[in-house]
Design a protein around this motif. Structure first.
Motif, mmCIF file in Angstrom:
data_model
loop_
_atom_site.group_PDB
_atom_site.id
_atom_site.type_symbol
_atom_site.label_atom_id
_atom_site.label_comp_id
_atom_site.label_asym_id
_atom_site.label_seq_id
_atom_site.Cartn_x
_atom_site.Cartn_y
_atom_site.Cartn_z
ATOM 1 N N UNK A 101 3.500 58.982 16.346
ATOM 2 C CA UNK A 101 4.202 58.023 17.202
ATOM 3 C C UNK A 101 4.744 56.928 16.282
ATOM 4 N N UNK A 102 6.047 56.613 16.331
ATOM 5 C CA UNK A 102 6.646 55.704 15.342
ATOM 6 C C UNK A 102 5.886 54.402 15.120
ATOM 7 N N UNK A 103 5.460 53.727 16.180
ATOM 8 C CA UNK A 103 4.758 52.453 16.028
ATOM 9 C C UNK A 103 3.450 52.635 15.259
ATOM 10 N N UNK A 104 2.715 53.687 15.601
ATOM 11 C CA UNK A 104 1.433 53.966 14.938
ATOM 12 C C UNK A 104 1.678 54.392 13.491
ATOM 13 N N UNK A 105 2.651 55.264 13.280
ATOM 14 C CA UNK A 105 2.970 55.766 11.944
ATOM 15 C C UNK A 105 3.298 54.623 10.988
ATOM 16 N N UNK A 106 4.175 53.735 11.421
ATOM 17 C CA UNK A 106 4.596 52.635 10.547
ATOM 18 C C UNK A 106 3.445 51.683 10.263
ATOM 19 N N UNK A 107 2.563 51.495 11.235
ATOM 20 C CA UNK A 107 1.395 50.633 11.025
ATOM 21 C C UNK A 107 0.446 51.245 9.999
ATOM 22 N N UNK A 108 0.172 52.541 10.134
ATOM 23 C CA UNK A 108 -0.750 53.220 9.219
ATOM 24 C C UNK A 108 -0.178 53.280 7.807
ATOM 25 N N UNK A 109 1.127 53.526 7.690
ATOM 26 C CA UNK A 109 1.748 53.717 6.373
ATOM 27 C C UNK A 109 1.893 52.426 5.579
ATOM 28 N N UNK A 129 -3.281 49.698 3.396
ATOM 29 C CA UNK A 129 -4.060 50.501 2.456
ATOM 30 C C UNK A 129 -5.329 51.056 3.103
ATOM 31 N N UNK A 130 -6.151 50.197 3.693
ATOM 32 C CA UNK A 130 -7.423 50.631 4.260
ATOM 33 C C UNK A 130 -7.206 51.487 5.507
ATOM 34 N N UNK A 131 -6.245 51.098 6.346
ATOM 35 C CA UNK A 131 -5.963 51.863 7.557
ATOM 36 C C UNK A 131 -5.465 53.253 7.201
ATOM 37 N N UNK A 132 -4.586 53.335 6.220
ATOM 38 C CA UNK A 132 -4.039 54.626 5.802
ATOM 39 C C UNK A 132 -5.131 55.522 5.228
#
Length: 300
Positions: free
Chosen positions: A137-145, A148-151
């Motif tokens: 999902x674009x919003x989630x993808x951009x947040x994770x990418x 550092x720790x979230x990714x």
């Protein structure tokens, strides 16, 4: 522009390579020198050694080689990376780990009940595919990418759930066998169906969906995950188009196609192996599911 400008550390991840070498050494020590410390242990087969080494090489290819850097520049490289990481490497690891190691781990207090719950076929299948779909999902993808720790955390969680998803299909422990031949076929078809919506969304989108591949500021934040700050400090970068010759939309569509095609190849191959093993079992042979059914000598 060549990605060589990001430097050796960003391209070849020497620290990650060292970590994988140490894990490999630990594996060989466990299955040889320290094998007698495990109850009912037996020599590991050459086949398992080959699978483990292949899995480690692929881990380095997708997370330590220039492919990891390219996955932050080209969406198609990102999806190729995910396909190998979640569809190819987990079953190799499951088979490479000896049965007596699996039994030792599963006898740890609390582990057995949790593992049994999370490897229930329907639950394991749904859990991985839901997390995979949420990721894209674009919003989630951009947040994770861009974190550092979230990714890192989400990557570990996705890989863990991929192992749990593959376990009912390629598990070698009779006491943990939860799927019969026919159910395994249904499981494979279910896996193919559940990943289709996320891939279709990516393939048939009429515009690029992810800021981390279209917005220069978001992309620069994503690049900090794999490129040392010292390598980025002296560079003037306008965006991934400096290194990617494909138009953004076509690169995105190619990524969705790659993911789906690799999934179909892997699942189709495993389906063929299941039929092979079913035929062998019906004719008095064994019943272990092995991605490359063959016999090798054991390694003392």
């Amino acid at each position: 522009m060549s990605i060589d400008i990001f430097g050796f550390r960003a391209l070849w991840s020497p620290f990650y390579f060292t970590a994988l070498v140490l894990i490999t050494v630990g594996y060989f020590m466990m299955v040889t020198k320290f094998r007698d410390r495990f109850q009912n242990s037996s020599p590991v087969s050459l086949k398992q050694v080959i699978y483990f080494l292949l899995a480690m090489v692929l881990l380095y290819v997708v997370k330590g080689s220039p492919i990891d850097l390219l996955s932050h520049i080209m969406f198609s490289a990102h999806m190729f990376q995910m396909a190998l990481l979640y569809l190819v490497i987990p079953p190799l690891f499951i088979i490479a780990i000896p049965k007596w190691v699996w039994r030792f781990v599963l006898e740890v207090r609390g582990v057995k009940s949790l593992f049994h719950f999370f490897t229930k076929p329907l639950f394991a299948l749904m859990l991985f595919n839901i997390l995979f779909s949420l990721y894209h999902i674009p919003l989630v993808f951009d947040f994770i990418k861009t974190g550092m720790l979230v990714h890192a955390g989400y990557t570990v969680i996705l890989f863990t759930t991929a192992v749990l998803m593959w376990f009912p299909l390629v598990n070698q422990l009779p006491e943990h066998e939860s799927l019969s031949g026919v159910k395994k076929v249904a499981y494979i078809f279910g896996s193919g169906i559940l990943m289709t919506p996320a891939c279709a969304l990516i393939i048939f989108a009429d515009s690029p969906m992810y800021d981390t591949f279209t917005n220069a500021e978001s992309w620069a934040s994503a690049m900090e995950l794999c490129v040392p700050a010292t390598a980025l400090s002296g560079l003037t970068l306008s965006g991934p188009e400096m290194f990617n010759g494909l138009p953004l939309l076509e690169d995105q569509q190619l990524g969705g196609v790659l993911m789906k095609v690799i999934q179909e190849i892997v699942l189709g191959y495993v389906l063929g192996v299941i039929f092979f093993e079913w035929f062998k079992k019906e004719n008095g042979g064994g019943s272990e599911i092995d991605p490359i059914p063959s016999e090798f000598q054991t390694v003392k």
